[in-house]
Write an enzyme that holds these catalytic residues in place. Structure first.
Site, PDB file in Angstrom:
ATOM      1  N   GLU A 258       0.866  -1.322   0.214  1.00  0.00           N
ATOM      2  CA  GLU A 258      -0.084   0.061   0.171  1.00  0.00           C
ATOM      3  C   GLU A 258       0.714   1.086  -0.340  1.00  0.00           C
ATOM      4  OE1 GLU A 258      -3.606   1.966   2.878  1.00  0.00           O
ATOM      5  OE2 GLU A 258      -2.098   0.510   3.788  1.00  0.00           O
ATOM      6  N   HIS A 259       1.791   1.372   1.068  1.00  0.00           N
ATOM      7  CA  HIS A 259       2.871   2.340   1.123  1.00  0.00           C
ATOM      8  C   HIS A 259       4.234   1.869   0.600  1.00  0.00           C
ATOM      9  CE1 HIS A 259      -0.504   3.448   3.858  1.00  0.00           C
ATOM     10  NE2 HIS A 259      -0.304   4.533   3.487  1.00  0.00           N
TER      11      HIS A 259
END
Length: 434
Positions: A326-327
Site C-alpha cells: 500500500e505504502h
C-alpha cells in the site's frame, strides 16, 4: 517469528520466501456476513426507524435528528483551534492542487475521414462518504474524499459517521463542501447510503474506510443490483521500506511504527541489502515503541512483520513488486533512480524526508490506497474515481460509406444479421439518393 529476527532472503527456500510475504488473514466470518446482510435488509425495509434502533444498540446513543444541523456544525467550528483550522486549509490547498492537475483533456479524433470519435468525462452524480468514529476521528479522510468529489463536480456529496460526530469531522466536511452530514455509523450507514431512507439519500457510489462490518457491508451492496458502487476493496494497512546503508535507522523505525500503530492487523516490512541497517532499525523500533501510547497495538502488528536482508537494491525492488505494498518508502541514496522499476505500489515516498505521514495528511496525494495486494490491479484514489468516461461517435455520409463494407463483413462473420442489415439499409438508401 519476532520482528527482531533478521531474515536472509537468499537463504530461504521459495516456499519460505512466499510465506514471508503473506499478509495477516482477513475474511469476514459467516456470522459477520449474516449480520451485515440482515442489517442491509432491515434498513432497506424500515429506513430511519432501523437506523435509530441500530444507533441505540451499537453506538449506545439515542439519535433524535439523523441529519446534523447547520447550527451544530457552526458550533463545532467554534470549538476548534485556529492552528488546526489553518493546518486543514494547507492540506486542502495541496490536495486541490494535485487533484485538479488530474483533470483529463477531452479526446477528439478522426479515426478515418468522416469518422469522429470523442471521449468526455462526467461526474458521478451522487457520492456518500463514510468516516469512522472512535477515539481518533479520521478527519483527514474527509479532506481526501470530499476535495476530489468537489473538483469532479459531483452534484450531491453526503457524509455519514457514528454519533457523536467529532468536531474535526464536522468542520472538515464544511470546509470541503459536503452538503449534508448524518449521525449514522457502521453497516447501517452503508445500507442507508446504498438504498436511501427518509432522511439519508441514496447515492451512486460509496467511499471510505471502516471496520469488518463496514467493509463487508460495502462488499455486499456493491454486488446488489439495487445497491451502490464502492471505491475499492479494503484490507489492513501496510508499509514496505527499502533502505540502503546510508539510511537513518530512527527515520526508518518511525515510518514502520507509523503504520504499525494503525491496528494489530497492520503489516510492516523492511528490505535492505545491509544487515547492519536491519539490526539498527530493530533497535530503534524498540526504543521508539516504549514512547508510544499505542505501543501494544503496534507490537501486535509487528508480530506479522519482517526484517529482510537482500542481495542488493535490485532484489529489494523485485521483492517489493511481488508484495505490492500500500505504502512504499524508498530511503536510499538516489531513491528516484529506483522508481522506474516499481510496478506495484499504492503510493511511493522517495528519500529520507518523504515520510509516509506527509502523504497521509498534507503533501497533496490521496491517502486512500489499495492494500492487501490489490495494487496489482487497483490505483490510488484520485479524481477519476469521482468521474466516469463517456464516448461519442459521429459518422458523416462519406465516413459511413467508407466503413460500411468493413462493418458488414464483421457482422456477417459473427452471424448478427440485424447488425449487418442496419448497414445494408443505409447503403441502399444512399444508392437511391444517388
Amino acid at each position: 517469528m519476532s520482528f527482531n529476527t533478521i531474515i536472509d532472503w537468499n537463504s530461504c527456500t521459495a516456499e519460505q520466501q512466499r510465506q514471508l510475504l503473506m499478509r495477516p488473514a482477513i475474511s469476514a466470518s459467516e456470522s459477520i456476513t449474516r449480520t451485515v446482510n440482515d442489517i442491509l435488509d432491515n434498513v432497506k425495509a424500515r429506513g430511519d426507524e432501523a437506523l435509530r434502533e441500530y444507533s441505540a444498540k451499537f453506538d449506545k446513543t439515542t439519535v433524535t435528528a439523523l441529519k446534523v444541523s447547520a447550527e451544530e456544525i457552526a458550533a463545532a467550528s467554534e470549538r476548534l483551534s485556529d492552528e488546526l483550522k489553518q493546518a486543514m486549509a494547507v492540506a486542502v490547498k495541496n490536495i486541490e492542487t494535485f487533484h485538479t492537475a488530474q483533470k483529463l483533456p477531452p479526446v477528439d479524433v478522426e479515426t478515418q475521414p468522416g469518422v469522429r470519435c470523442q471521449q468526455v468525462t462526467r461526474p458521478v452524480a451522487s457520492v456518500g462518504l463514510y468516516i469512522p468514529g472512535g477515539s481518533a476521528p479520521l478527519f483527514s479522510t474527509v479532506l481526501m474524499l470530499a476535495t476530489p468529489a468537489r473538483i469532479a463536480g459531483c452534484k450531491k456529496v453526503v457524509l455519514c459517521s457514528p454519533p457523536p460526530i467529532a468536531d474535526e469531522i464536522l468542520y472538515a466536511a464544511q470546509l470541503c463542501g459536503v452538503q449534508d452530514v448524518f449521525n449514522v455509523g457502521g453497516a447501517q450507514a452503508i445500507a442507508a447510503l446504498a438504498f436511501g431512507t427518509e432522511s439519508v439519500p441514496k447515492v451512486d457510489k460509496i467511499f471510505g474506510p471502516g471496520n469488518a462490518f463496514v467493509t463487508e457491508a460495502k462488499r455486499q451492496v456493491s454486488q446488489r443490483l439495487d445497491g451502490a458502487a464502492i471505491d475499492m476493496p479494503a484490507g489492513p494497512s501496510e508499509v514496505l521500506v527499502i533502505a540502503d546503508s546510508g539510511a537513518t535507522p530512527d527515520f526508518v523505525a518511525s515510518d514502520l511504527l507509523s503504520q504499525a500503530e494503525h491496528g494489530p492487523d497492520s503489516q510492516v516490512i523492511l528490505l535492505t541489502p545491509a544487515a547492519d541497517m536491519a539490526r539498527r532499525v530493530a533497535e530503534a523500533v524498540e526504543r521508539q515503541l516504549a514512547e508510544l501510547p499505542r505501543a501494544e497495538t503496534a507490537r501486535q502488528a509487528l508480530n506479522a512483520s519482517r526484517l529482510i536482508v537482500t542481495k542488493d537494491l535490485a532484489q529489494c525492488v523485485e521483492i517489493s513488486n511481488q508484495y505490492g505494498p500500500e505504502h512504499l518508502i524508498i530511503q536510499t541514496r538516489n531513491a528516484r533512480d529506483l522508481v522506474d522499476g516499481i510496478t506495484s505500489a499504492g503510493s511511493v515516498f522517495l528519500g529520507d524526508w518523504s515520510l509516509e505521514s506527509a502523504g497521509d495528511y498534507a503533501s497533496g496525494t490521496n491517502h486512500v490506497l489499495p492494500t492487501y495486494g490489490y495494487t496489482a490491479t487497483c490505483s490510488s484514489l484520485g479524481l477519476a474515481d469521482f468521474q466516469k468516461r463517456m464516448t461519442v461517435q459521429e459518422l458523416s455520409k462519406e465516413g459511413f460509406s467508407a466503413l460500411a463494407s468493413t462493418i458488414e463483413t464483421l457482422a456477417a462473420a459473427e452471424r448478427l444479421t440485424a447488425h449487418k442489415n442496419a448497414v445494408t439499409l443505409r447503403v441502399n438508401a444512399l444508392k437511391e439518393q444517388a
